[in-house]
Design a protein around this motif. Structure first.
Motif, PDB file in Angstrom:
ATOM      1  N   ARG A  68      12.160  38.491 -34.255  1.00  0.00           N
ATOM      2  CA  ARG A  68      12.954  39.503 -34.037  1.00  0.00           C
ATOM      3  C   ARG A  68      13.243  40.453 -34.730  1.00  0.00           C
ATOM      4  N   GLY A  69      13.653  39.427 -36.362  1.00  0.00           N
ATOM      5  CA  GLY A  69      14.194  40.894 -36.901  1.00  0.00           C
ATOM      6  C   GLY A  69      15.338  41.479 -36.771  1.00  0.00           C
ATOM      7  N   THR A  70      15.555  42.651 -36.655  1.00  0.00           N
ATOM      8  CA  THR A  70      17.116  43.322 -36.750  1.00  0.00           C
ATOM      9  C   THR A  70      17.056  42.985 -35.215  1.00  0.00           C
ATOM     10  N   GLY A  71      16.427  43.091 -34.239  1.00  0.00           N
ATOM     11  CA  GLY A  71      16.920  43.480 -32.998  1.00  0.00           C
ATOM     12  C   GLY A  71      15.712  43.177 -32.166  1.00  0.00           C
ATOM     13  N   LEU A  72      14.022  43.242 -32.078  1.00  0.00           N
ATOM     14  CA  LEU A  72      13.565  43.784 -31.738  1.00  0.00           C
ATOM     15  C   LEU A  72      13.636  42.896 -30.327  1.00  0.00           C
ATOM     16  N   ASP A  73      12.792  43.851 -28.865  1.00  0.00           N
ATOM     17  CA  ASP A  73      12.697  43.215 -27.953  1.00  0.00           C
ATOM     18  C   ASP A  73      11.212  42.659 -28.329  1.00  0.00           C
ATOM     19  N   LYS A  74      10.323  42.004 -27.455  1.00  0.00           N
ATOM     20  CA  LYS A  74       9.613  41.723 -27.172  1.00  0.00           C
ATOM     21  C   LYS A  74       8.376  41.997 -27.558  1.00  0.00           C
ATOM     22  N   GLU A  75       8.260  43.264 -27.326  1.00  0.00           N
ATOM     23  CA  GLU A  75       7.186  44.439 -26.569  1.00  0.00           C
ATOM     24  C   GLU A  75       7.323  45.023 -28.635  1.00  0.00           C
ATOM     25  N   GLY A  76       8.369  45.768 -29.466  1.00  0.00           N
ATOM     26  CA  GLY A  76       8.928  45.903 -30.452  1.00  0.00           C
ATOM     27  C   GLY A  76       7.674  44.377 -31.584  1.00  0.00           C
ATOM     28  N   VAL A  77       8.236  42.795 -31.328  1.00  0.00           N
ATOM     29  CA  VAL A  77       8.031  41.589 -32.153  1.00  0.00           C
ATOM     30  C   VAL A  77       5.940  42.188 -32.013  1.00  0.00           C
ATOM     31  N   LYS A  78       5.536  42.373 -30.924  1.00  0.00           N
ATOM     32  CA  LYS A  78       4.173  42.454 -30.894  1.00  0.00           C
ATOM     33  C   LYS A  78       3.812  44.115 -31.138  1.00  0.00           C
ATOM     34  N   SER A  79       4.258  44.683 -31.287  1.00  0.00           N
ATOM     35  CA  SER A  79       3.407  46.049 -32.191  1.00  0.00           C
ATOM     36  C   SER A  79       3.916  45.627 -33.805  1.00  0.00           C
ATOM     37  N   LYS A  80       5.292  45.299 -34.181  1.00  0.00           N
ATOM     38  CA  LYS A  80       5.741  44.340 -35.540  1.00  0.00           C
ATOM     39  C   LYS A  80       4.209  43.397 -35.803  1.00  0.00           C
ATOM     40  N   PHE A  81       4.283  42.680 -35.480  1.00  0.00           N
ATOM     41  CA  PHE A  81       2.584  41.295 -35.627  1.00  0.00           C
ATOM     42  C   PHE A  81       1.362  42.364 -35.512  1.00  0.00           C
ATOM     43  N   ASP A  82       1.690  43.165 -34.529  1.00  0.00           N
ATOM     44  CA  ASP A  82      -0.358  44.295 -35.106  1.00  0.00           C
ATOM     45  C   ASP A  82      -0.205  44.594 -36.170  1.00  0.00           C
ATOM     46  N   LEU A  83       1.188  45.545 -36.391  1.00  0.00           N
ATOM     47  CA  LEU A  83       1.128  46.283 -37.958  1.00  0.00           C
ATOM     48  C   LEU A  83       1.058  45.224 -38.831  1.00  0.00           C
ATOM     49  N   LEU A  84       1.627  44.073 -39.360  1.00  0.00           N
ATOM     50  CA  LEU A  84       1.346  43.125 -40.505  1.00  0.00           C
ATOM     51  C   LEU A  84       0.086  42.114 -40.701  1.00  0.00           C
ATOM     52  N   ASN A  85      -0.300  42.248 -38.887  1.00  0.00           N
ATOM     53  CA  ASN A  85      -1.737  41.834 -38.880  1.00  0.00           C
ATOM     54  C   ASN A  85      -2.821  42.636 -39.641  1.00  0.00           C
ATOM     55  N   GLU A  86      -2.908  43.956 -39.637  1.00  0.00           N
ATOM     56  CA  GLU A  86      -3.589  44.676 -40.358  1.00  0.00           C
ATOM     57  C   GLU A  86      -3.582  44.588 -41.417  1.00  0.00           C
ATOM     58  N   GLY A  87      -2.698  44.927 -41.922  1.00  0.00           N
ATOM     59  CA  GLY A  87      -1.675  44.798 -43.330  1.00  0.00           C
ATOM     60  C   GLY A  87      -2.608  43.566 -43.920  1.00  0.00           C
ATOM     61  N   LEU A  88      -2.633  42.444 -42.936  1.00  0.00           N
ATOM     62  CA  LEU A  88      -3.512  40.655 -43.438  1.00  0.00           C
ATOM     63  C   LEU A  88      -4.967  40.898 -43.835  1.00  0.00           C
ATOM     64  N   SER A  89      -5.452  41.604 -42.299  1.00  0.00           N
ATOM     65  CA  SER A  89      -6.728  41.452 -43.179  1.00  0.00           C
ATOM     66  C   SER A  89      -7.788  42.497 -43.650  1.00  0.00           C
ATOM     67  N   LYS A  90      -6.796  42.743 -44.598  1.00  0.00           N
ATOM     68  CA  LYS A  90      -6.548  43.855 -45.738  1.00  0.00           C
ATOM     69  C   LYS A  90      -7.055  42.927 -47.178  1.00  0.00           C
ATOM     70  N   TYR A  91      -5.848  41.688 -46.939  1.00  0.00           N
ATOM     71  CA  TYR A  91      -5.530  40.871 -47.992  1.00  0.00           C
ATOM     72  C   TYR A  91      -6.914  39.993 -48.042  1.00  0.00           C
ATOM     73  N   ASN A  92      -6.630  39.886 -49.929  1.00  0.00           N
ATOM     74  CA  ASN A  92      -8.159  38.622 -49.981  1.00  0.00           C
ATOM     75  C   ASN A  92      -7.903  37.388 -49.362  1.00  0.00           C
ATOM     76  N   GLN A  93      -6.919  37.198 -48.684  1.00  0.00           N
ATOM     77  CA  GLN A  93      -6.012  35.765 -48.811  1.00  0.00           C
ATOM     78  C   GLN A  93      -5.549  34.708 -49.981  1.00  0.00           C
ATOM     79  N   SER A  94      -5.534  35.433 -51.047  1.00  0.00           N
ATOM     80  CA  SER A  94      -5.253  34.594 -52.237  1.00  0.00           C
ATOM     81  C   SER A  94      -4.376  33.783 -51.312  1.00  0.00           C
ATOM     82  N   LYS A  95      -3.833  32.623 -51.864  1.00  0.00           N
ATOM     83  CA  LYS A  95      -2.725  31.369 -51.774  1.00  0.00           C
ATOM     84  C   LYS A  95      -1.676  31.840 -53.465  1.00  0.00           C
ATOM     85  N   ASP A  96      -2.226  32.094 -54.273  1.00  0.00           N
ATOM     86  CA  ASP A  96      -1.203  32.603 -55.116  1.00  0.00           C
ATOM     87  C   ASP A  96      -0.279  33.133 -55.217  1.00  0.00           C
ATOM     88  N   PRO A  97       1.241  32.407 -55.194  1.00  0.00           N
ATOM     89  CA  PRO A  97       2.018  33.268 -55.239  1.00  0.00           C
ATOM     90  C   PRO A  97       2.737  34.698 -55.291  1.00  0.00           C
TER      91      PRO A  97
END
Length: 348
Positions: free
Chosen positions: A197-226
């Motif tokens: 929820r972060g700063t207090g997102l509701d269920k729909e807000g969490v879903k939107s947040k996930f979709d945005l982050l997942n879009e960014g993650l899909s463009k990452y090379n998946q390296s696990k180097d910190p």
């Protein structure tokens, strides 16, 4: 890569520490978590009489490009506005710092604002916020490494003023998003389990947040180097905290760890050098759903569970009096022998 020489904790006082704790005028184990805290303080300081000297809290602040996409309930401008609130003593973190006699420090790691140089804000600004990692890496590798270096320098300066106990805090709208991605990649956990929820997102807000982050993650090379993970998804405040934690452990300071975002920085530091965890006390379990997953990865046992999720080191500062009590009983409570009190005998 910046190297930190963190010593392993010695076991040479383990027996004496436990004996000192067990022979205080109380039933064995009756002070519960305070006994574990006292033991860990003694191990970190390699002393039977651990002390907390000149405790400091450092809140690192930075803005996040992803905040422009609406991943937070609050606008990005809240970051710089809160730094003015710190200066006026009106934030929860400054109130608690004053209450407990902890020196309060705030670091501008990368806030999208110019502060008057006369304000007591430590200026280590890398840039005016990170880029939007939904579209491109948050920062360059050079910025990431420079941030780690600058965070280490802040702690070194504080340590030179006689501090051996450090509390970490953060401020940056959107930084629970970075923490979620750091946990997902470095903890090998599905992103859906990491987004909250972060700063207090509701269920729909969490879903939107996930979709945005997942879009960014899909463009990452998946390296696990910190370093790669921090470069692509971190915040300037987070990378500076990573450097600050590693330097604090190198200097044999005790680190009091706050909630979700601070623990994500520790997870990255832990992946760089696992010995950093041995110098840590874990203040509380955040009400951010995935925090316990981070703690479990590192074997961190939270001292409190009181449904806090404010960040800014508030959970750690609420916990601080318990740490002081642990040191106090270790140093001042009489033993059975000192007090002339009969010890328990074995039951027949």
């Amino acid at each position: 890569m910046i190297e930190f020489k963190i010593d392993s904790l010695s076991d040479n006082l383990n027996k004496e520490l436990q004996e000192k704790i067990d022979t205080k005028t109380k039933p064995i184990g009756s002070l519960g978590m305070l006994e574990k805290i006292a033991f860990q303080l003694g191990k970190i300081q390699n002393s039977l009489n651990p002390t907390i000297n000149n405790p400091n809290v450092v809140v690192f602040a930075g803005d996040h490009g992803i905040a422009d996409d609406g991943v937070s309930f609050y606008p990005k401008s809240v970051s710089y506005q809160m730094l003015y609130n710190y200066m006026e003593g009106g934030a929860a973190s400054t109130v608690f710092a004053k209450q407990h006699g902890i020196k309060f420090n705030v670091v501008d790691a990368g806030v999208d604002h110019d502060f008057d140089p006369s304000l007591p804000i430590i200026n280590r600004k890398l840039a005016y916020g990170t880029k939007n990692y939904r579209l491109e890496p948050a920062m360059t590798k050079e910025q990431c490494l420079e941030g780690i270096k600058r965070g280490a320098e802040v702690i070194e300066e504080i340590h030179q003023n006689g501090c051996n106990f450090i509390i970490f805090g953060e401020k940056g709208i959107g930084n629970t998003s970075s923490a979620s991605l750091i946990l997902s990649l470095l903890g090998d956990i599905s992103l859906e389990e990491c987004v909250g929820r972060g700063t207090g997102l509701d269920k729909e807000g969490v879903k939107s947040k996930f979709d945005l982050l997942n879009e960014g993650l899909s463009k990452y090379n998946q390296s696990k180097d910190p370093i790669d993970v921090l470069t692509h998804f971190g915040g300037f405040e987070i990378v500076m905290i990573v450097g600050a934690m590693l330097k604090a452990a190198e200097l044999k300071m005790t680190l009091l760890i706050d909630g979700f975002i601070i623990t994500s920085a520790l997870l990255a530091a832990f992946k760089i050098n696992p010995k950093v965890k041995d110098y840590c006390l874990f203040a509380h379990k955040s009400n951010e759903q995935a925090h316990i997953k981070m703690l479990n990865i590192m074997g961190g046992e939270p001292i409190l569970d009181i449904s806090m999720r404010l960040g800014e080191a508030t959970g750690a500062m609420v916990c601080f009096p318990l740490i002081k009590s642990a040191a106090q009983f270790m140093n001042e409570m009489a033993s059975f022998q000192d007090a002339g009190v009969s010890e328990a005998t074995e039951e027949i």
